[in-house]
Design a protein around this motif. Structure first.
Motif, PDB file in Angstrom:
ATOM      1  N   GLU A   1      34.749  28.606  48.036  1.00  0.00           N
ATOM      2  CA  GLU A   1      35.968  29.796  47.897  1.00  0.00           C
ATOM      3  C   GLU A   1      36.702  29.637  46.749  1.00  0.00           C
ATOM      4  N   GLU A   2      37.299  28.475  46.491  1.00  0.00           N
ATOM      5  CA  GLU A   2      38.396  28.398  45.361  1.00  0.00           C
ATOM      6  C   GLU A   2      37.658  28.519  43.936  1.00  0.00           C
ATOM      7  N   PHE A   3      36.453  28.103  43.882  1.00  0.00           N
ATOM      8  CA  PHE A   3      35.647  28.397  42.581  1.00  0.00           C
ATOM      9  C   PHE A   3      35.556  29.651  42.117  1.00  0.00           C
ATOM     10  N   GLY A   4      35.096  30.471  43.414  1.00  0.00           N
ATOM     11  CA  GLY A   4      35.138  31.874  43.287  1.00  0.00           C
ATOM     12  C   GLY A   4      36.206  32.671  42.729  1.00  0.00           C
ATOM     13  N   ASP A   5      37.336  32.055  43.290  1.00  0.00           N
ATOM     14  CA  ASP A   5      38.566  32.748  42.635  1.00  0.00           C
ATOM     15  C   ASP A   5      38.675  32.513  41.765  1.00  0.00           C
ATOM     16  N   VAL A   6      38.506  31.363  40.919  1.00  0.00           N
ATOM     17  CA  VAL A   6      38.632  30.973  39.608  1.00  0.00           C
ATOM     18  C   VAL A   6      37.608  31.882  38.788  1.00  0.00           C
ATOM     19  N   LEU A   7      36.548  32.182  39.201  1.00  0.00           N
ATOM     20  CA  LEU A   7      35.630  32.855  38.595  1.00  0.00           C
ATOM     21  C   LEU A   7      36.178  34.323  38.450  1.00  0.00           C
ATOM     22  N   PHE A   8      36.799  34.865  39.607  1.00  0.00           N
ATOM     23  CA  PHE A   8      37.260  36.204  39.798  1.00  0.00           C
ATOM     24  C   PHE A   8      38.176  36.507  38.674  1.00  0.00           C
ATOM     25  N   SER A   9      39.275  35.335  38.579  1.00  0.00           N
ATOM     26  CA  SER A   9      40.393  35.507  37.699  1.00  0.00           C
ATOM     27  C   SER A   9      39.891  35.491  36.279  1.00  0.00           C
ATOM     28  N   LEU A  10      38.918  34.697  35.971  1.00  0.00           N
ATOM     29  CA  LEU A  10      38.495  34.596  34.511  1.00  0.00           C
ATOM     30  C   LEU A  10      37.870  36.174  33.847  1.00  0.00           C
ATOM     31  N   VAL A  11      37.147  36.731  35.085  1.00  0.00           N
ATOM     32  CA  VAL A  11      36.565  38.022  34.735  1.00  0.00           C
ATOM     33  C   VAL A  11      37.674  39.037  34.647  1.00  0.00           C
ATOM     34  N   ASN A  12      38.808  38.877  35.289  1.00  0.00           N
ATOM     35  CA  ASN A  12      39.862  39.718  35.451  1.00  0.00           C
ATOM     36  C   ASN A  12      40.595  39.635  33.953  1.00  0.00           C
ATOM     37  N   VAL A  13      40.622  38.425  33.304  1.00  0.00           N
ATOM     38  CA  VAL A  13      41.328  38.124  31.949  1.00  0.00           C
ATOM     39  C   VAL A  13      40.540  38.841  31.045  1.00  0.00           C
ATOM     40  N   ALA A  14      39.091  38.590  31.301  1.00  0.00           N
ATOM     41  CA  ALA A  14      38.076  39.302  30.262  1.00  0.00           C
ATOM     42  C   ALA A  14      38.341  40.770  30.287  1.00  0.00           C
ATOM     43  N   ARG A  15      38.556  41.499  31.307  1.00  0.00           N
ATOM     44  CA  ARG A  15      38.635  42.835  31.400  1.00  0.00           C
ATOM     45  C   ARG A  15      40.002  43.365  30.826  1.00  0.00           C
ATOM     46  N   TRP A  16      41.099  42.326  31.196  1.00  0.00           N
ATOM     47  CA  TRP A  16      42.358  42.825  30.262  1.00  0.00           C
ATOM     48  C   TRP A  16      42.145  42.716  28.765  1.00  0.00           C
ATOM     49  N   GLU A  17      40.980  41.766  28.253  1.00  0.00           N
ATOM     50  CA  GLU A  17      41.249  41.639  26.971  1.00  0.00           C
ATOM     51  C   GLU A  17      40.014  42.361  26.360  1.00  0.00           C
ATOM     52  N   GLY A  18      39.522  43.255  27.150  1.00  0.00           N
ATOM     53  CA  GLY A  18      38.429  44.061  26.736  1.00  0.00           C
ATOM     54  C   GLY A  18      36.904  43.631  26.437  1.00  0.00           C
ATOM     55  N   ILE A  19      36.856  42.559  27.151  1.00  0.00           N
ATOM     56  CA  ILE A  19      35.550  41.592  26.880  1.00  0.00           C
ATOM     57  C   ILE A  19      34.777  42.058  28.242  1.00  0.00           C
ATOM     58  N   ASP A  20      33.360  42.285  28.053  1.00  0.00           N
ATOM     59  CA  ASP A  20      32.446  42.274  29.082  1.00  0.00           C
ATOM     60  C   ASP A  20      32.180  40.956  29.457  1.00  0.00           C
ATOM     61  N   ALA A  21      32.659  40.744  30.461  1.00  0.00           N
ATOM     62  CA  ALA A  21      32.344  39.187  30.922  1.00  0.00           C
ATOM     63  C   ALA A  21      30.710  39.077  31.300  1.00  0.00           C
ATOM     64  N   GLU A  22      30.131  40.079  31.818  1.00  0.00           N
ATOM     65  CA  GLU A  22      28.586  39.985  32.072  1.00  0.00           C
ATOM     66  C   GLU A  22      27.921  39.849  30.560  1.00  0.00           C
ATOM     67  N   ALA A  23      28.084  40.409  29.668  1.00  0.00           N
ATOM     68  CA  ALA A  23      27.586  40.412  28.557  1.00  0.00           C
ATOM     69  C   ALA A  23      27.926  38.856  27.809  1.00  0.00           C
ATOM     70  N   ALA A  24      29.021  38.431  27.932  1.00  0.00           N
ATOM     71  CA  ALA A  24      29.534  37.501  27.351  1.00  0.00           C
ATOM     72  C   ALA A  24      29.014  36.332  27.904  1.00  0.00           C
ATOM     73  N   LEU A  25      28.572  36.247  29.204  1.00  0.00           N
ATOM     74  CA  LEU A  25      27.749  35.315  29.774  1.00  0.00           C
ATOM     75  C   LEU A  25      26.221  35.168  29.681  1.00  0.00           C
ATOM     76  N   ASP A  26      25.863  36.266  29.533  1.00  0.00           N
ATOM     77  CA  ASP A  26      24.372  36.504  29.003  1.00  0.00           C
ATOM     78  C   ASP A  26      24.037  35.876  27.517  1.00  0.00           C
ATOM     79  N   ALA A  27      25.187  36.143  26.709  1.00  0.00           N
ATOM     80  CA  ALA A  27      25.017  35.457  25.569  1.00  0.00           C
ATOM     81  C   ALA A  27      25.108  34.002  25.474  1.00  0.00           C
TER      82      ALA A  27
END
Length: 79
Positions: A1-27
């Motif tokens: 569960e904690e790991f999921g929280d970390v991932l969620f936080s990283l996706v949120n930071v990406a969103r704030w920075e205008g980064i498509d987290a899914e596209a970044a992970l795919d790359a």
């Protein structure tokens, strides 16, 4: 569960920075697959199998694959 929280936080930071987290992970996944394939090819050329290699040798092949990729991709730098 904690790991999921970390991932969620990283996706949120990406969103704030205008980064498509899914596209970044795919790359990143595509880059990893390219480099791993290069490592397999290099090992095969040397008559080796990756499964039997230690961390030091794997790291050496990884560095070579990374260097090879960047050298062959001068106009469109690797991720």
């Amino acid at each position: 569960e904690e790991f999921g929280d970390v991932l969620f936080s990283l996706v949120n930071v990406a969103r704030w920075e205008g980064i498509d987290a899914e596209a970044a992970l795919d790359a990143s996944n595509r880059k990893f697959r390219r480099r791993w394939s290069a490592m397999e090819r290099m090992a095969r050329e040397e008559g080796l199998e990756l499964e039997g290699l230690g961390a030091e040798r794997l790291n050496e092949l990884w560095r070579r694959a990374k260097t090879e990729e960047r050298a062959g991709d001068g106009e469109a730098r690797a991720e």
